[in-house]
Design a protein around this motif. Structure first.
Motif, PDB file in Angstrom:
ATOM      1  N   GLN A  45       0.836  -1.216   0.000  1.00  0.00           N
ATOM      2  CA  GLN A  45       0.000   0.000   0.000  1.00  0.00           C
ATOM      3  C   GLN A  45       0.858   1.249   0.000  1.00  0.00           C
ATOM      4  OE1 GLN A  45      -3.242  -0.227   3.049  1.00  0.00           O
ATOM      5  NE2 GLN A  45      -2.859  -2.417   2.912  1.00  0.00           N
ATOM      6  N   ASP A  46       1.945   1.233   0.782  1.00  0.00           N
ATOM      7  CA  ASP A  46       2.853   2.387   0.770  1.00  0.00           C
ATOM      8  C   ASP A  46       3.362   2.640  -0.649  1.00  0.00           C
ATOM      9  OD1 ASP A  46       2.652   2.830   3.468  1.00  0.00           O
ATOM     10  OD2 ASP A  46       4.571   1.916   3.991  1.00  0.00           O
ATOM     11  N   GLU A  47       3.779   1.584  -1.335  1.00  0.00           N
ATOM     12  CA  GLU A  47       4.374   1.744  -2.663  1.00  0.00           C
ATOM     13  C   GLU A  47       3.359   2.300  -3.663  1.00  0.00           C
ATOM     14  OE1 GLU A  47       7.181   1.792  -1.983  1.00  0.00           O
ATOM     15  OE2 GLU A  47       8.318  -0.067  -1.896  1.00  0.00           O
ATOM     16  N   VAL A  48       2.157   1.742  -3.645  1.00  0.00           N
ATOM     17  CA  VAL A  48       1.136   2.249  -4.571  1.00  0.00           C
ATOM     18  C   VAL A  48       0.765   3.686  -4.194  1.00  0.00           C
ATOM     19  CG1 VAL A  48      -1.220   1.921  -5.437  1.00  0.00           C
ATOM     20  CG2 VAL A  48       0.274  -0.070  -5.137  1.00  0.00           C
ATOM     21  N   GLY A  49       0.757   3.968  -2.899  1.00  0.00           N
ATOM     22  CA  GLY A  49       0.486   5.332  -2.452  1.00  0.00           C
ATOM     23  C   GLY A  49       1.551   6.316  -2.943  1.00  0.00           C
ATOM     24  N   HIS A  50       2.813   5.895  -2.892  1.00  0.00           N
ATOM     25  CA  HIS A  50       3.892   6.752  -3.405  1.00  0.00           C
ATOM     26  C   HIS A  50       3.742   6.936  -4.913  1.00  0.00           C
ATOM     27  CE1 HIS A  50       6.482   5.061   0.126  1.00  0.00           C
ATOM     28  NE2 HIS A  50       5.542   5.891   0.533  1.00  0.00           N
ATOM     29  N   ALA A  51       3.403   5.850  -5.613  1.00  0.00           N
ATOM     30  CA  ALA A  51       3.195   5.955  -7.064  1.00  0.00           C
ATOM     31  C   ALA A  51       2.109   6.984  -7.351  1.00  0.00           C
ATOM     32  CB  ALA A  51       2.817   4.591  -7.643  1.00  0.00           C
ATOM     33  N   ALA A  52       1.016   6.915  -6.588  1.00  0.00           N
ATOM     34  CA  ALA A  52      -0.096   7.855  -6.798  1.00  0.00           C
ATOM     35  C   ALA A  52       0.388   9.294  -6.607  1.00  0.00           C
ATOM     36  CB  ALA A  52      -1.237   7.534  -5.837  1.00  0.00           C
ATOM     37  N   LEU A  53       1.258   9.492  -5.610  1.00  0.00           N
ATOM     38  CA  LEU A  53       1.793  10.836  -5.353  1.00  0.00           C
ATOM     39  C   LEU A  53       2.634  11.320  -6.544  1.00  0.00           C
ATOM     40  CD1 LEU A  53       3.362  11.796  -1.926  1.00  0.00           C
ATOM     41  CD2 LEU A  53       4.288  12.673  -4.046  1.00  0.00           C
ATOM     42  N   TYR A  54       3.505  10.440  -7.041  1.00  0.00           N
ATOM     43  CA  TYR A  54       4.343  10.830  -8.190  1.00  0.00           C
ATOM     44  C   TYR A  54       3.491  11.089  -9.438  1.00  0.00           C
ATOM     45  CZ  TYR A  54       8.447   9.123  -5.531  1.00  0.00           C
ATOM     46  OH  TYR A  54       9.435   8.930  -4.597  1.00  0.00           O
ATOM     47  N   TYR A  55       2.483  10.234  -9.661  1.00  0.00           N
ATOM     48  CA  TYR A  55       1.623  10.464 -10.842  1.00  0.00           C
ATOM     49  C   TYR A  55       0.864  11.786 -10.714  1.00  0.00           C
ATOM     50  CZ  TYR A  55       2.430   5.666 -12.563  1.00  0.00           C
ATOM     51  OH  TYR A  55       3.009   4.520 -13.042  1.00  0.00           O
ATOM     52  N   ARG A  56       0.507  12.143  -9.484  1.00  0.00           N
ATOM     53  CA  ARG A  56      -0.165  13.444  -9.298  1.00  0.00           C
ATOM     54  C   ARG A  56       0.781  14.592  -9.619  1.00  0.00           C
ATOM     55  NH1 ARG A  56      -2.866  11.256  -5.009  1.00  0.00           N
ATOM     56  NH2 ARG A  56      -1.409  12.073  -3.469  1.00  0.00           N
ATOM     57  N   LEU A  57       2.056  14.451  -9.259  1.00  0.00           N
ATOM     58  CA  LEU A  57       3.029  15.497  -9.609  1.00  0.00           C
ATOM     59  C   LEU A  57       3.137  15.608 -11.127  1.00  0.00           C
ATOM     60  CD1 LEU A  57       5.907  14.916  -6.986  1.00  0.00           C
ATOM     61  CD2 LEU A  57       4.174  16.720  -6.990  1.00  0.00           C
ATOM     62  N   LEU A  58       3.084  14.439 -11.809  1.00  0.00           N
ATOM     63  CA  LEU A  58       3.118  14.454 -13.278  1.00  0.00           C
ATOM     64  C   LEU A  58       1.865  15.124 -13.836  1.00  0.00           C
ATOM     65  CD1 LEU A  58       4.605  10.906 -13.886  1.00  0.00           C
ATOM     66  CD2 LEU A  58       5.571  13.050 -14.792  1.00  0.00           C
ATOM     67  N   GLU A  59       0.731  14.834 -13.199  1.00  0.00           N
ATOM     68  CA  GLU A  59      -0.529  15.460 -13.621  1.00  0.00           C
ATOM     69  C   GLU A  59      -0.415  16.978 -13.510  1.00  0.00           C
ATOM     70  OE1 GLU A  59      -4.184  13.440 -12.278  1.00  0.00           O
ATOM     71  OE2 GLU A  59      -4.993  15.413 -11.776  1.00  0.00           O
ATOM     72  N   GLU A  60       0.182  17.436 -12.403  1.00  0.00           N
ATOM     73  CA  GLU A  60       0.347  18.876 -12.196  1.00  0.00           C
ATOM     74  C   GLU A  60       1.287  19.483 -13.230  1.00  0.00           C
ATOM     75  OE1 GLU A  60       1.575  19.161  -8.117  1.00  0.00           O
ATOM     76  OE2 GLU A  60      -0.357  18.383  -7.402  1.00  0.00           O
ATOM     77  N   LEU A  61       2.181  18.662 -13.774  1.00  0.00           N
ATOM     78  CA  LEU A  61       3.100  19.167 -14.808  1.00  0.00           C
ATOM     79  C   LEU A  61       2.513  19.011 -16.207  1.00  0.00           C
ATOM     80  CD1 LEU A  61       6.448  17.825 -13.290  1.00  0.00           C
ATOM     81  CD2 LEU A  61       5.806  20.231 -13.564  1.00  0.00           C
ATOM     82  N   GLY A  62       1.199  18.680 -16.280  1.00  0.00           N
ATOM     83  CA  GLY A  62       0.515  18.655 -17.573  1.00  0.00           C
ATOM     84  C   GLY A  62       0.635  17.358 -18.345  1.00  0.00           C
ATOM     85  N   GLU A  63       0.999  16.260 -17.666  1.00  0.00           N
ATOM     86  CA  GLU A  63       1.187  14.985 -18.361  1.00  0.00           C
ATOM     87  C   GLU A  63      -0.105  14.191 -18.548  1.00  0.00           C
ATOM     88  OE1 GLU A  63       4.422  13.442 -19.619  1.00  0.00           O
ATOM     89  OE2 GLU A  63       4.324  15.620 -19.779  1.00  0.00           O
TER      90      GLU A  63
END
Lengths: 260, 312
Positions: A45-63
């Motif tokens: 769960q921690d790992e998927v949670g971290h992935a979600a955080l990184y994907y959100r940062l990508l979303e914020e960068l317009g990806e």
């Protein structure tokens, strides 16, 4: 700021965490004992949670939308290290799962140590949102490393069989290690102030003494790059990743735009 | 020193007055054996109950759903652990430990709940299980919070609190599907059609005359009948299912105002007999998965128990 470099780096981080978290989650209900089932699920769960955080940062960068990035990108666009996409063992989580706990522990230990070093580097990143995220995630990853180091020691010193199975895990993990240290399209710089060579140095300095402590022969310093044609950070993957992505996106792909 | 019959009578008197029994109290073998059997089944049901839903963890359709389903299934495994710990204390004087309590699952000596023998072929099934199967579980477990065996009642407080979150998690999945595309909605309706009979079977037949049930009532471990629990479930969930615009696949289903009870088409009770022999739809598949993982993990458990490991 080198936005393209940051984006490339975030894909490596997000894809690593999602793929390893997915493999870990396949152990759910199947771990060697009940307490470990609970503990290992927390790590997944921690790992998927971290992935979600990184994907959100990508979303914020317009990806694009985080879920689209996680569920829809084909294997050729994935930037995770090949080591993390390897199956847990013969069979699948649904049929005849003859998963290999020895391999799982060695892979986790190798990756946790790498990830902790990578996160320490990232806390000094010039990209502030990433530096902040790294500091937060590092606090959780320390426990993963502690957990898997404990397992490594126990299996190495448990029975002849556990030692043999752990050594087999070491032999299976080692050829894939170079791909972990590859930075792919990312050039070391202000957003990632370390080279693959430095990562390997720090990783080796941490792990070699543990091998000596339990009396394992040191299999050798990992290469700082993947074998030719097997660099996950450049989108070069095994058919196992296709299978993983097929499973992971099975439901989402039926209506990607819908709310789930 | 009171003789055995006096002690037994005093014990029965205690529990019938509503007093609670602790693990260290003297108890008649009949009570201990009945408790172990019940707790073992509850623990093994939590363990086996992880399997239908965990099939959907790798396929959960968003990052948020993947996380919440993992946490939910993890809770079920955690409940198995909590309840096994209580059962282990009770079973120790009978010469049984966790290894034996779990291994009896594979020999068929110990049962797991009938609802976890059913297939979960779509994502909507994961939603229905979280919402309605856990909803049914809370109805039956909440009725045991006043159980005469105090260590179990204490563990159940936590179990019920967590099941409350599971119901919200499942309801949220079902809501999204109910408000989604026609295909999502249809998937949800199909899943409800598939699970409706299982939800009625969940509580067991209305007239339970089994000797083991009689023992549980006698010692105030249980106080509510199967039918009382089923009626409570219907009262709570039928209106909610209707509120999602779903059709319950029973044209006879209605609330009889005069009798103050739900009227429903009886499920095929004979299915419970097949399930009790582990001949339900997925009994053998799920037992096979559990047995295989148990065997695969044996070398790991042996390594943990080896003397060298103790020193680490």
């Amino acid at each position: 700021m080198d936005t393209r470099g940051v984006i490339a780096l975030l894909y490596q981080l997000a894809d690593d965490e999602l793929v390893v978290g997915h493999r870990d989650s396949e152990w759910l209900g199947l771990a060697p004992h009940i307490e470990e089932d609970v503990a290992f699920s927390s790590i997944a769960q921690d790992e998927v949670g971290h992935a979600a955080l990184y994907y959100r940062l990508l979303e914020e960068l317009g990806e694009g939308r985080a879920d689209d990035l996680a569920f829809l990108r084909p294997a050729g666009q994935r930037r995770n290290a090949v080591l993390l996409e390897r199956p847990n063992g013969p069979g699948t989580y649904l049929a005849e799962p003859r998963f290999d706990w020895g391999y799982t522990i060695v892979r986790r230990l190798a990756y946790d140590l790498f990830d902790a070093i990578r996160l320490e580097v990232l806390t000094a990143s010039a990209h502030a949102p990433l530096a902040r995220a790294a500091a937060k995630i590092l606090r959780e990853e320390r426990y993963h490393l502690l957990h898997h180091t404990t397992w490594f020691r126990r299996l190495a010193t448990g029975t002849a069989e556990s030692r043999r199975r752990l050594e087999a895990g070491v032999a299976a993990v080692w050829p894939d290690l170079g791909g972990l240290f590859s930075l792919g399209e990312v050039a070391p710089g202000p957003h990632f102030p370390a080279s693959p060579e430095e990562l390997v140095d720090r990783w080796t300095a941490e792990l070699e003494p543990l091998f000596a402590e339990v009396g394992f022969a040191w299999p050798g310093r990992p290469a700082p790059a993947a074998a030719p044609g097997a660099d996950g950070r450049l989108g070069q993957h095994t058919p196992e990743l296709d299978g993983l992505l097929e499973t992971m996106g099975e439901v989402y792909r039926t209506a990607p735009g819908a709310a789930w | 020193m009171p003789n055995h019959d006096d002690r037994h009578a005093a014990f029965l008197d205690r529990v019938q007055r509503g007093e609670k029994i602790e693990a260290t109290d003297w108890m008649p073998d009949e009570y201990r054996i009945a408790m172990v059997k019940f707790l073992q089944m509850h623990a093994l049901s939590e363990l086996m109950g992880a399997l239908p839903e965990k099939e959907w963890v790798p396929r959960a359709p968003t990052l948020a759903r993947k996380l919440s389903l993992m946490a939910k299934v993890q809770d079920e495994v955690g409940h198995a652990q909590l309840i096994l710990r209580v059962a282990e204390d009770l079973a120790a004087p009978l010469g049984k430990g966790r290894e034996e309590l779990v291994a009896e699952l594979f020999t068929g000596e110990a049962k797991f709940h009938n609802v976890f023998h059913m297939p979960a072929p779509t994502w909507a099934d994961a939603g229905i299980i979280g919402w309605l199967v856990d909803g049914a579980a809370v109805v039956s477990q909440a009725a045991l919070l006043t159980s005469s065996y105090a260590p179990y009642a204490r563990v159940l407080q936590r179990v019920c609190a967590e099941e409350g979150f599971h119901i919200q998690h499942g309801e949220s999945i079902c809501l999204a599907l109910a408000e989604g595309t026609p295909a999502q909605r249809q998937m949800l309706q199909d899943a409800l059609n598939r699970w409706w009979e299982a939800l009625l079977l969940f509580f067991g037949p209305p007239e339970s005359n089994s000797p083991s049930a009689a023992v549980l009532f006698k010692y105030r471990f249980r106080t509510k009948t199967n039918e009382e629990l089923r009626q409570k479930f219907l009262t709570k969930y039928v209106p909610r299912i209707w509120a999602l615009g779903l059709t319950i696949p029973d044209p006879q289903l209605r609330f009889d105002e005069e009798a103050g009870r739900w009227v429903y088409t009886p499920p095929d009770w004979s299915k419970l007999k097949a399930i009790a022999r582990n001949q339900g739809p997925l009994s053998q598949y799920r037992l096979g998965l559990r047995r295989l993982s148990y065997e695969q993990g044996r070398w790991v458990r042996e390594a943990l128990l080896a003397p060298a490991a103790q020193a680490v």
